[in-house]
Design a protein around this motif. Structure first.
Motif, PDB file in Angstrom:
ATOM      1  N   GLU A  90       0.831  -1.211   0.000  1.00  0.00           N
ATOM      2  CA  GLU A  90       0.000   0.000   0.000  1.00  0.00           C
ATOM      3  C   GLU A  90       0.868   1.265   0.000  1.00  0.00           C
ATOM      4  OE1 GLU A  90      -3.174   2.295   2.890  1.00  0.00           O
ATOM      5  OE2 GLU A  90      -2.921   0.125   3.123  1.00  0.00           O
ATOM      6  N   LYS A  91       1.869   1.306   0.879  1.00  0.00           N
ATOM      7  CA  LYS A  91       2.756   2.468   0.926  1.00  0.00           C
ATOM      8  C   LYS A  91       3.549   2.603  -0.369  1.00  0.00           C
ATOM      9  CE  LYS A  91       3.311   3.068   5.874  1.00  0.00           C
ATOM     10  NZ  LYS A  91       2.739   4.392   6.025  1.00  0.00           N
ATOM     11  N   GLY A  92       3.999   1.483  -0.903  1.00  0.00           N
ATOM     12  CA  GLY A  92       4.732   1.509  -2.168  1.00  0.00           C
ATOM     13  C   GLY A  92       3.888   2.048  -3.307  1.00  0.00           C
ATOM     14  N   MET A  93       2.631   1.668  -3.340  1.00  0.00           N
ATOM     15  CA  MET A  93       1.737   2.152  -4.392  1.00  0.00           C
ATOM     16  C   MET A  93       1.473   3.648  -4.246  1.00  0.00           C
ATOM     17  SD  MET A  93      -0.862  -1.057  -4.918  1.00  0.00           S
ATOM     18  CE  MET A  93      -1.684  -0.322  -6.308  1.00  0.00           C
ATOM     19  N   ILE A  94       1.370   4.121  -3.006  1.00  0.00           N
ATOM     20  CA  ILE A  94       1.177   5.562  -2.770  1.00  0.00           C
ATOM     21  C   ILE A  94       2.388   6.334  -3.281  1.00  0.00           C
ATOM     22  CG2 ILE A  94       1.030   7.325  -0.960  1.00  0.00           C
ATOM     23  CD1 ILE A  94      -0.689   5.267   0.633  1.00  0.00           C
ATOM     24  N   ILE A  95       3.579   5.825  -2.973  1.00  0.00           N
ATOM     25  CA  ILE A  95       4.808   6.481  -3.421  1.00  0.00           C
ATOM     26  C   ILE A  95       4.866   6.503  -4.944  1.00  0.00           C
ATOM     27  CG2 ILE A  95       7.325   6.308  -3.486  1.00  0.00           C
ATOM     28  CD1 ILE A  95       7.089   5.040  -0.630  1.00  0.00           C
ATOM     29  N   LEU A  96       4.593   5.372  -5.569  1.00  0.00           N
ATOM     30  CA  LEU A  96       4.638   5.310  -7.030  1.00  0.00           C
ATOM     31  C   LEU A  96       3.628   6.255  -7.667  1.00  0.00           C
ATOM     32  CD1 LEU A  96       5.151   1.481  -7.592  1.00  0.00           C
ATOM     33  CD2 LEU A  96       6.789   3.318  -8.064  1.00  0.00           C
ATOM     34  N   SER A  97       2.444   6.364  -7.078  1.00  0.00           N
ATOM     35  CA  SER A  97       1.449   7.281  -7.644  1.00  0.00           C
ATOM     36  C   SER A  97       1.910   8.730  -7.517  1.00  0.00           C
ATOM     37  CB  SER A  97       0.077   7.086  -7.000  1.00  0.00           C
ATOM     38  OG  SER A  97       0.076   7.520  -5.668  1.00  0.00           O
ATOM     39  N   LYS A  98       2.579   9.065  -6.397  1.00  0.00           N
ATOM     40  CA  LYS A  98       3.109  10.423  -6.233  1.00  0.00           C
ATOM     41  C   LYS A  98       4.254  10.694  -7.203  1.00  0.00           C
ATOM     42  CE  LYS A  98       1.742  11.187  -1.475  1.00  0.00           C
ATOM     43  NZ  LYS A  98       2.191  11.487  -0.107  1.00  0.00           N
ATOM     44  N   LEU A  99       4.912   9.642  -7.651  1.00  0.00           N
ATOM     45  CA  LEU A  99       5.983   9.778  -8.639  1.00  0.00           C
ATOM     46  C   LEU A  99       5.448   9.787 -10.067  1.00  0.00           C
ATOM     47  CD1 LEU A  99       8.652   7.406  -7.070  1.00  0.00           C
ATOM     48  CD2 LEU A  99       8.839   9.885  -7.347  1.00  0.00           C
ATOM     49  N   GLY A 100       4.113   9.694 -10.205  1.00  0.00           N
ATOM     50  CA  GLY A 100       3.504   9.736 -11.525  1.00  0.00           C
ATOM     51  C   GLY A 100       3.393   8.395 -12.203  1.00  0.00           C
ATOM     52  N   GLN A 101       3.479   7.328 -11.440  1.00  0.00           N
ATOM     53  CA  GLN A 101       3.339   5.983 -11.977  1.00  0.00           C
ATOM     54  C   GLN A 101       1.975   5.426 -11.591  1.00  0.00           C
ATOM     55  OE1 GLN A 101       5.463   3.688 -13.774  1.00  0.00           O
ATOM     56  NE2 GLN A 101       6.078   5.640 -14.408  1.00  0.00           N
ATOM     57  N   PRO A 102       0.969   5.629 -12.422  1.00  0.00           N
ATOM     58  CA  PRO A 102      -0.363   5.118 -12.073  1.00  0.00           C
ATOM     59  C   PRO A 102      -0.373   3.594 -12.092  1.00  0.00           C
ATOM     60  CG  PRO A 102      -0.359   5.933 -14.316  1.00  0.00           C
ATOM     61  CD  PRO A 102       0.991   6.255 -13.733  1.00  0.00           C
ATOM     62  N   LEU A 103      -1.022   3.025 -11.104  1.00  0.00           N
ATOM     63  CA  LEU A 103      -1.131   1.578 -11.014  1.00  0.00           C
ATOM     64  C   LEU A 103      -2.596   1.194 -10.944  1.00  0.00           C
ATOM     65  CD1 LEU A 103       1.654   1.017  -8.357  1.00  0.00           C
ATOM     66  CD2 LEU A 103       1.799   0.520 -10.782  1.00  0.00           C
ATOM     67  N   PRO A 104      -2.949   0.100 -11.598  1.00  0.00           N
ATOM     68  CA  PRO A 104      -4.355  -0.322 -11.557  1.00  0.00           C
ATOM     69  C   PRO A 104      -4.748  -0.821 -10.164  1.00  0.00           C
ATOM     70  CG  PRO A 104      -3.008  -1.968 -12.654  1.00  0.00           C
ATOM     71  CD  PRO A 104      -2.118  -0.794 -12.379  1.00  0.00           C
ATOM     72  N   GLU A 105      -6.008  -0.632  -9.816  1.00  0.00           N
ATOM     73  CA  GLU A 105      -6.522  -1.108  -8.529  1.00  0.00           C
ATOM     74  C   GLU A 105      -6.488  -2.634  -8.454  1.00  0.00           C
ATOM     75  OE1 GLU A 105      -7.782   0.582  -5.801  1.00  0.00           O
ATOM     76  OE2 GLU A 105      -7.041   2.440  -6.675  1.00  0.00           O
ATOM     77  N   SER A 106      -6.805  -3.272  -9.581  1.00  0.00           N
ATOM     78  CA  SER A 106      -6.776  -4.734  -9.623  1.00  0.00           C
ATOM     79  C   SER A 106      -6.258  -5.169 -10.990  1.00  0.00           C
ATOM     80  CB  SER A 106      -8.167  -5.317  -9.369  1.00  0.00           C
ATOM     81  OG  SER A 106      -9.060  -4.898 -10.384  1.00  0.00           O
TER      82      SER A 106
END
Length: 121
Positions: A90-106
């Motif tokens: 969860e924390k890793g995904m938050i960091i990646l999204s702040k870096l502009g790397q969108p990730l799918p929910e599923s």
């Protein structure tokens, strides 16, 4: 290995203890380097209590996201090593999204296979 990092923690702690009351304002770069170095060493020796305290200071006083990034990575790694994978992810995904790397929910198996194929070729 751990003995060397323990010695480093000792020196970083001494450096931190020499800082004055308003060190984050008056000596920002030095403060960031000392706290960041101490956090890294605390992670390597498994001192999670110190890691949490140091991380809290950096996340509170760091001026930019970039200045927080290293300690955020260490936090994700520490959670992973502590077998707290859902929190780590969860924390890793938050960091990646702040870096502009969108990730799918599923994702589906087909999505994963497609990503693996793109990576291999």
């Amino acid at each position: 290995g751990n003995v060397r990092f323990s010695i480093c923690v000792f020196f970083f702690d001494n450096g931190i203890n020499f800082l004055r009351k308003n060190h984050w304002k008056e000596h920002y770069d030095l403060s960031l380097q000392l706290f960041d170095g101490a956090a890294k060493c605390s992670f390597f020796i498994g001192d999670n209590e110190s890691l949490n305290l140091l991380t809290e200071q950096i996340l509170t006083y760091a001026r930019t996201f970039q200045d927080k990034l290293n300690v955020m990575y260490i936090t994700v790694s520490a959670l992973s090593y502590a077998s707290r994978l859902p929190e780590s992810i969860e924390k890793g995904m938050i960091i990646l999204s702040k870096l502009g790397q969108p990730l799918p929910e599923s994702t589906s198996d087909a999505d994963i296979d497609s990503c693996i194929e793109q990576t291999l070729f």
